[in-house]
Each structure stands twice: as structure tokens, then as C-alpha cells.
Design an enzyme around this catalytic site. Structure first.
Site, PDB file in Angstrom:
ATOM      1  N   SER A  24       0.835  -1.194   0.000  1.00  0.00           N
ATOM      2  CA  SER A  24       0.000   0.000   0.000  1.00  0.00           C
ATOM      3  C   SER A  24       0.883   1.263   0.000  1.00  0.00           C
ATOM      4  CB  SER A  24      -0.957  -0.047   1.190  1.00  0.00           C
ATOM      5  OG  SER A  24      -1.961   0.918   1.065  1.00  0.00           O
ATOM      6  N   ASP A  40     -10.137  -3.199  -5.957  1.00  0.00           N
ATOM      7  CA  ASP A  40      -9.325  -2.168  -5.301  1.00  0.00           C
ATOM      8  C   ASP A  40      -9.159  -1.012  -6.275  1.00  0.00           C
ATOM      9  OD1 ASP A  40      -7.398  -0.627  -4.007  1.00  0.00           O
ATOM     10  OD2 ASP A  40      -5.990  -2.270  -3.695  1.00  0.00           O
ATOM     11  N   HIS A  61      -8.187  -4.574  -1.021  1.00  0.00           N
ATOM     12  CA  HIS A  61      -7.025  -3.890  -0.459  1.00  0.00           C
ATOM     13  C   HIS A  61      -6.795  -4.350   0.973  1.00  0.00           C
ATOM     14  CE1 HIS A  61      -4.086  -0.648  -0.734  1.00  0.00           C
ATOM     15  NE2 HIS A  61      -4.323  -0.436   0.554  1.00  0.00           N
TER      16      HIS A  61
END
Length: 300
Positions: free
Chosen positions: A147, A242, A272
């Protein structure tokens, strides 16, 4: 995967403050953390004020030292620390005998870009210089991030390239943020996906990159580069459900176009943050794939 999403909702912050959000994130991550890997050495290190955590296998040390992954945690650049992301190191330790060094970079909004990237660079150069642990290789080094940590891992590779420094053996990026542009198709299709929304991403970007001109800086948003030649080989793992899915796909395509070995692995049904949804078949496949690739890079 739905059970993972539902379980995560139990850890929603009690109020919409940064302190509450950080506490809730810690609880959520700890709930998913696997057991401490048996026989491993885990040491906290203070590098001139920068906290690192070194996870090293037990047993005989290879002649040239343990291959090492510098791990950069996710959490929107404003959440997370060494304690929130033990899960990544513990999970990788179960699958690959190599050292992991996690870096606790300064968080936004108290410290916006470039401070987090500078901390990652400081940790990287300490590994290169043998300043972290004498049992670690100074050459067999890779970088990984998930991320927001994937943003910083890719930014680290770009900063090293711009500075004429050697690249990592490989860059592992898991559902990374790689551009602030809203026009990629997945940003529209999955704008309100579970675990990550476009609105939430905008809020995080505002803390990390309050100066909008810096959103064009390839060290901050690596997809903004014009040339990707010379960067480290990459494995990019993205979640299909996502808004960031096309970020990773576009980055792998750009690397390939400029002659850099790159693979994108799309997790069907993944959302995610779901790399910590241990036991889900697609997540276990992702872990098998990423650990195999890290071992390939480590072993040449």
C-alpha cells in the site's frame, strides 16, 4: 474474503481522530498477526533516532550473510509502526529463510513527503554499509512494501537511480499507490471498494503530499516518471477489487516497456489490505508467489 472484510469492521475507530484511527489500526493488525516465528532472532535497533526491527533466521549464517528484505509498511502514510506490521515479517519468515528489516518511517501529516522517503533511504544505506547487523548481507538486498509502503519502496528505487546508487535485487510492491491521478479505470470502477475508497485515498494523499506540485515527482508518485529504464526488477501484486488495481498494472507495464523485468500478479477476489487474510486460498497463493520470487532474487 467477505469474512475478512466483516471482521475488519470490528476495529473501526471509535471517533474520527488521528489518535483513534492509529489505535484502531494497531488493533486490527494485531488481530491478524501470525505466531512469532520459532527460532528467529528479533531485535529492535535505533539508527540515530530511526527505529528498525530486524528479523533474522536462527541457525548457521550464510558465508556472505543473510539475504535481506527492507520492508516498508502500509497504512496510508499516516498509520502504522513496527508493531502494526509484525504480521508481514512473521508470515514471510514462515515461507522463506531470509532476514527482514522493517523501518518505522516518520508519519504524515506531522511529517509529509519527503521525510518518510528520507527515512527509508537512511535505512537502505545503513544496510548497504553493514550498519544494521553484521549477520546481514550487504549485497543481497531487496525492498518490499504494501500500500503506502509500496509507494515508498518504489520511490526508494527511483531515488537510488537518480542518485547513481545500485538498485535492489528486486522490488516487491503489494497494492501500491503510484500516482495521484484519478483517471485510471479501477479508480472509477472500484471507487467505493471494501477496505479502500477513493475518498480515503484522497485524504491520505493530502497528508503525505500537501504540496500538489510534488505529486508530479517520480520519487513521490513513481508512475509519473518518463523513463523507467535501470530500475530494479519488480513483482507487483494487486487486488482486483481495489481502486489501486490499475496503479500496479500500469507500473509493471511501464517497467516492461523500458526493458526492466516485471510481473504483475492480479489477485482475483482480493481487496485492499487482504494480504493479512491468512487462510484464504487466493491470499495463500499470493504469499507463495511473492516468497518464491524473493528467494529467486536472493539466490541470483
Amino acid at each position: 474474503m467477505q469474512a475478512y472484510v466483516d471482521s475488519s469492521q470490528r476495529f473501526a475507530p471509535e471517533e474520527n481522530t488521528l489518535v483513534a484511527r492509529r489505535a484502531a489500526f494497531l488493533r486490527a493488525c494485531r488481530d491478524c498477526t501470525p505466531p512469532v516465528p520459532e527460532g528467529w532472532h528479533i531485535d529492535d535497533i535505533n539508527l540515530e533516532g530511526l527505529r528498525l526491527r530486524c528479523y533474522r533466521p536462527g541457525g548457521a549464517v550464510p558465508e556472505s550473510g543473510w539475504p535481506t528484505v527492507l520492508y516498508v509498511h502500509g497504512g496510508g502514510w499516516d498509520l502504522g509502526n513496527l508493531d502494526t506490521h509484525d504480521w508481514f515479517a512473521y508470515a514471510l519468515a514462515q515461507r522463506a529463510r531470509m532476514a527482514i528489516v522493517a523501518v518505522e518511517y516518520r508519519l504524515a501529516p506531522e511529517y509529509s513527503y519527503p521525510a518518510p522517503l528520507q527515512d527509508c533511504l537512511k535505512a537502505w544505506m545503513a544496510l548497504r554499509n553493514g550498519e544494521v547487523d553484521a549477520n546481514l548481507s550487504r549485497m543481497a538486498l531487496m525492498v518490499a512494501g504494501d500500500s503506502a509502503g509500496g509507494t515508498l519502496a518504489a520511490g526508494l528505487c527511483r531515488a537510488l537511480l537518480d542518485g547513481g546508487q545500485p538498485q535492489p535485487l528486486g522490488q516487491l510492491l503489494v497494492y501500491p499507490v503510484l500516482t495521484a491521478r484519478p483517471d485510471l479505470p479501477s479508480m472509477q470502477e472500484h471507487a467505493r471498494a471494501p477496505m479502500m475508497t477513493v475518498a480515503g485515498l484522497k485524504q491520505s494523499l493530502q497528508g503525505f503530499l500537501p504540496n500538489e506540485a510534488e505529486r508530479n515527482d517520480p520519487c513521490a508518485m513513481p508512475l509519473e516518471a518518463d523513463d523507467f529504464a535501470g530500475l530494479a526488477p519488480a513483482l507487483v501484486i494487486v487486488a482486483r477489487i481495489d481502486p489501486l488495481c490499475d496503479h500496479g498494472i500500469a507500473y509493471a507495464a511501464a517497467l516492461t516497456k523500458h526493458g526492466v523485468p516485471a510481473e504483475v500478479w492480479v489477485g482475483e477476489g482480493m481487496v485492499h489490505s487482504s494480504l493479512r487474510a491468512f487462510g484464504v486460498a487466493e491470499i495463500e497463493r499470493a504469499w507463495a508467489h511473492l516468497s518464491t520470487q524473493l528467494l529467486r532474487w536472493a539466490n541470483g
